[in-house]
Write a protein that holds these residues in place. Sequence first.
Motif, PDB file in Angstrom:
ATOM      1  N   SER A 287     -41.483  -3.501  34.278  1.00  0.00           N
ATOM      2  CA  SER A 287     -41.828  -4.179  33.407  1.00  0.00           C
ATOM      3  C   SER A 287     -40.761  -5.015  32.470  1.00  0.00           C
ATOM      4  N   GLY A 371     -43.551  -8.777  24.415  1.00  0.00           N
ATOM      5  CA  GLY A 371     -44.620  -9.861  24.135  1.00  0.00           C
ATOM      6  C   GLY A 371     -45.614  -9.320  22.924  1.00  0.00           C
ATOM      7  N   ASP A 400     -48.398  -5.189  30.542  1.00  0.00           N
ATOM      8  CA  ASP A 400     -47.058  -5.720  30.446  1.00  0.00           C
ATOM      9  C   ASP A 400     -46.556  -5.920  31.941  1.00  0.00           C
ATOM     10  N   ARG A 403     -47.891  -8.857  33.502  1.00  0.00           N
ATOM     11  CA  ARG A 403     -47.738 -10.122  32.889  1.00  0.00           C
ATOM     12  C   ARG A 403     -46.348 -10.363  33.465  1.00  0.00           C
ATOM     13  N   ASN A 407     -44.459 -13.611  35.135  1.00  0.00           N
ATOM     14  CA  ASN A 407     -43.340 -14.399  34.491  1.00  0.00           C
ATOM     15  C   ASN A 407     -42.292 -14.480  35.583  1.00  0.00           C
TER      16      ASN A 407
HETATM   17  N1  ASP Z   1     -42.052  -7.497  29.816  1.00  0.00           N
HETATM   18  C1  ASP Z   1     -41.872  -8.779  29.853  1.00  0.00           C
HETATM   19  C2  ASP Z   1     -40.826  -9.505  30.606  1.00  0.00           C
HETATM   20  O1  ASP Z   1     -39.842  -8.680  30.845  1.00  0.00           O
HETATM   21  C3  ASP Z   1     -41.912  -9.538  28.793  1.00  0.00           C
HETATM   22  C4  ASP Z   1     -43.349  -8.946  27.922  1.00  0.00           C
HETATM   23  O2  ASP Z   1     -44.397  -9.815  28.048  1.00  0.00           O
HETATM   24  O3  ASP Z   1     -43.356  -7.988  26.973  1.00  0.00           O
HETATM   25  O4  ASP Z   1     -40.935 -10.493  31.089  1.00  0.00           O
END
Ligand code: ASP
Length: 438
Positions: A287, A371, A400, A403, A407
């Motif tokens: 995460s 986030g 998390d 996502r 990312n």
């Molecule tokens: N955990 C995510 C990241 O490190 C950030 C988040 O959306 O909380 O990309």
Amino acid sequence: MWYRQLHWQIIIGLILGVLFGLLASMLGWVEFVQNWIKPWGTIFINLLKLVAVPLVVASLIAGVANLSDLSKLSRIGGKTIGLYVGTTVVAVTIGLTVVNLLQPGKGLPPQMRQELMESYASNVEQSTQRAEEVQQVGPLQPIVDIVPENFVRAASDNRNMLQIVFFALLIGIGLIGIERTKAEPVRAFFDGLNEVIIRIVDLIMRMAPVGVFALIAGVLIDLAGSDPVRALNLLRALAWYGLTVVVGLILHTFGTYAVLLRTLSPIRLGHFYRAIRPAMVVAFSTSSSAATLPVTMERCERGLGVSKEIASFTLPLGATINMDGTALYQAVAAVFIAQVLGMELGLLDQLTIVLTATLASIGAAAVPGAGVIMLVIILQSVHVPVEGIALILGIDRILDMCRTVTNITGDATVTSIVAHSEGKLHLLVEEEVLRSDT
Ligand code: ASP
């Protein structure tokens, strides 16, 4: 044999971690997992974080020193930031579209709503406080924060990745400006150091199946404790919301990026997703895009053939400012909370969400749970009570994980496109990278 390949072993580790976590929770082995399994996950994350700063420094210095002319640098920077922001706006728009179509907030039973609001009220306070700290800074603070006053202090905290990038760029630029004979040994040193660290990343990745197993089992135990029935009920109540976020993330990860890669790069889609799969699994289990950075870098350079001068610049930047998955999730969460609380968000509110979610994802740290802190700011901007965050916290950790995968996939996509546009995608690294029609 297929299972001898590392990426399959990592996926097997993931599946076994889920099964073991569920079993341990049903049998009440909470302490056993916390004392004997989770630490292996922590060791794995620590190892990745340990190599992140030296890797960025070495590869960026070596990379920039290879650039013949500096105007290239600002062109690369402009393209990269443009693509990062552009893809984030698309992500938020997808999130808003999905949440308005599926309306997950309309079906939550009032009793569940009450229960959630009560059990997560104290966590909301923490997020609100941290969001207030973020809001109290002046408008130029983010730029001030990029320039460190002390290199050692900057390098001592992985959250200062942009400061490290800034310092490494300065050294690289300095190297271009001095006599060749003097610059060469320095450049060769960082080049060598870069190779050494990439080799270490290879070694760390051998531990990935065990690390991923331990991380996933630990997360499940944290979520379910020794009462899996309660956790399942929570999951069921928020299933529609969770599904909305996941549908949005899938559309963006395998739709938007696929279209961009097809139109703006010669990489075959199958190869792209296969090459970055280890990074996706590590992102899912940690995460954290920051902890995954060494793997993303290794995969982009070795798996996709992106040259290090591009990858070492665009990927740390992306890990810090490009969070499409986070922005998409924030949009869905904001509208979901409004729906549950019976509030209608008009077009203007939705446009405000596009703007604030894009900015908030740029400002969010690349660590677990960042986030949800920035979500406070988005809710405030559209006048939805921040207490509503309690509604979504129960399954936030799972989302998390999802996502974070989006990312890092976004970072890898933009990196490949920028590299191709600069003629820095070395397609011969692995022949099948090329689409057969190119
Ligand atoms: N955990 C995510 C990241 O490190 C950030 C988040 O959306 O909380 O990309």
